[in-house]
Write a protein that holds these residues in place. Structure first.
Motif, PDB file in Angstrom:
ATOM      1  N   UNK A  38       0.831  -1.207   0.000  1.00 23.05           N
ATOM      2  CA  UNK A  38       0.000   0.000   0.000  1.00 23.05           C
ATOM      3  C   UNK A  38       0.864   1.256   0.000  1.00 23.05           C
ATOM      4  N   UNK A  39       1.944   1.235   0.787  1.00 27.42           N
ATOM      5  CA  UNK A  39       2.839   2.394   0.806  1.00 27.42           C
ATOM      6  C   UNK A  39       3.473   2.617  -0.560  1.00 27.42           C
ATOM      7  N   UNK A  40       3.849   1.525  -1.239  1.00 27.11           N
ATOM      8  CA  UNK A  40       4.430   1.641  -2.575  1.00 27.11           C
ATOM      9  C   UNK A  40       3.437   2.269  -3.546  1.00 27.11           C
ATOM     10  N   UNK A  41       2.206   1.753  -3.545  1.00 28.54           N
ATOM     11  CA  UNK A  41       1.185   2.278  -4.463  1.00 28.54           C
ATOM     12  C   UNK A  41       0.940   3.760  -4.198  1.00 28.54           C
ATOM     13  N   UNK A  42       0.915   4.134  -2.936  1.00 32.24           N
ATOM     14  CA  UNK A  42       0.714   5.540  -2.583  1.00 32.24           C
ATOM     15  C   UNK A  42       1.907   6.385  -3.013  1.00 32.24           C
ATOM     16  N   UNK A  43       3.122   5.870  -2.787  1.00 27.57           N
ATOM     17  CA  UNK A  43       4.325   6.650  -3.096  1.00 27.57           C
ATOM     18  C   UNK A  43       4.440   6.975  -4.577  1.00 27.57           C
ATOM     19  N   UNK A  44       4.222   5.979  -5.430  1.00 27.34           N
ATOM     20  CA  UNK A  44       4.387   6.195  -6.880  1.00 27.34           C
ATOM     21  C   UNK A  44       3.092   6.640  -7.533  1.00 27.34           C
ATOM     22  N   UNK A  45       2.009   6.684  -6.763  1.00 27.46           N
ATOM     23  CA  UNK A  45       0.683   7.017  -7.279  1.00 27.46           C
ATOM     24  C   UNK A  45       0.404   6.171  -8.528  1.00 27.46           C
ATOM     25  N   UNK A  46       0.361   4.869  -8.308  1.00 31.41           N
ATOM     26  CA  UNK A  46       0.224   3.902  -9.398  1.00 31.41           C
ATOM     27  C   UNK A  46      -1.047   4.145 -10.209  1.00 31.41           C
ATOM     28  N   UNK A  47      -0.884   4.261 -11.523  1.00 31.00           N
ATOM     29  CA  UNK A  47      -2.042   4.465 -12.390  1.00 31.00           C
ATOM     30  C   UNK A  47      -2.742   3.141 -12.667  1.00 31.00           C
TER      31      UNK A  47
END
Length: 291
Positions: A38-47
């Motif tokens: 979840x932190x990764x997805x938030x950090x890179x703002x995964x499209x």
């Protein structure tokens, strides 16, 4: 009711759903994995497009895995995860200066390779190449010999192919198991291995090309040393003259694993001496990546 309303509200709901997991270790691992994802997805703002591409990549990894190669292991290797796990779980002892002699299993180990006598050659079927003699000792952390230790060795050919990749090689070529003598010594013959590219015809190859990374592993021999009552030691020994020691695409080269491949004056014979330490513990063999 604890309903999801914002991106940040997804994680606590997901973690709460996992709290009933009976196995405490599974509960710990999955909670940590979920937090980091979840932190990764938030950090890179995964499209959404990137998410779909990632899912397709993982599906392709599974489809590309078969009898000839294990793309799942290759992905873990090329991300450095395999080496990290090996180093965390095998910190070494004073004899190695605190550095681990454990290395990647790799995707090409096979179970039940031929049993050999001391001095036998694992180069079968007229395999060409510079002859290589390999000598070494297996000892415990106090320097005492470990007689009867099993030394399982495998390698690529002088053209950089394992036998299961090359229809021109006999089955189980360049693979063999040797038993250490009463002094813990082992001795085998082979041919000098070549470096080789990791498989690049699948999703991992696409990733390496996208990152502008070369696929070439430095030349090496694989070893798996074992004896009941000791931890299984998985290792590799790399040729000290290889130009790719510092850029191994699977991050498998650590300083203690660089061996000295000595050539005679006319370059017609090579020798390697390398010793291994077995630490007391449970004897657990890895799962073979290929049959």
């Amino acid at each position: 009711m604890k309903l999801i309303s914002t991106p940040e509200s997804v994680l606590p709901v997901a973690l709460a759903a996992m709290e009933r997991t009976p196995d405490p270790r599974l509960r710990e691992v999955m909670a940590a994995l979920t937090r980091h994802l979840h932190a990764f997805v938030q950090e890179v703002h995964l499209t959404e497009a990137e998410f779909e591409h990632a899912l397709d990549f993982l599906v392709a990894i599974g489809k590309a895995t078969g009898e000839k190669k294990n793309e799942v292991v290759l992905l873990a290797d090329t991300l450095g995860v395999s080496t990290l796990v090996a180093l965390l779980n095998n910190p070494g002892d004073a004899a190695t200066g605190g550095e681990s002699l454990t290395a990647l299993l790799g995707p090409f180990w096979r179970e039940r390779s031929p049993m050999c006598e001391p001095g036998d050659s694992i180069a079968r079927g007229g395999t060409p190449g510079v002859p290589l003699e390999v000598h070494g000792h297996v000892r415990d952390p106090q320097g005492r010999p470990v007689p009867g230790a099993m030394v399982d060795v495998w390698q690529a050919s002088p053209v950089g192919l394992y036998e299961n990749q090359d229809d021109g090689q006999p089955d189980m070529n360049l693979r063999g198991r040797f038993t250490a003598d009463d002094a813990g010594r082992f001795f085998l013959r082979s041919v000098v291995p070549a470096g080789y590219p990791v498989p690049t015809d699948g999703p991992c190859g696409d990733l390496l090309r996208a990152q502008r990374r070369h696929p070439n592993r430095p030349a090496h021999l694989h070893f798996m040393i074992s004896k009941p009552g000791f931890k299984v030691r998985v290792s590799q020994v790399f040729a000290d003259t290889d130009e790719n020691l510092e850029s191994d695409p699977v991050f498998g080269v650590t300083r203690p694993l660089v061996g000295r491949f000595q050539l005679n004056a006319d370059g017609t014979q090579a020798t390697l001496h390398h010793d291994f330490t077995l630490e007391p513990g449970q004897t657990v063999f890895p799962k073979a990546p290929i049959p």
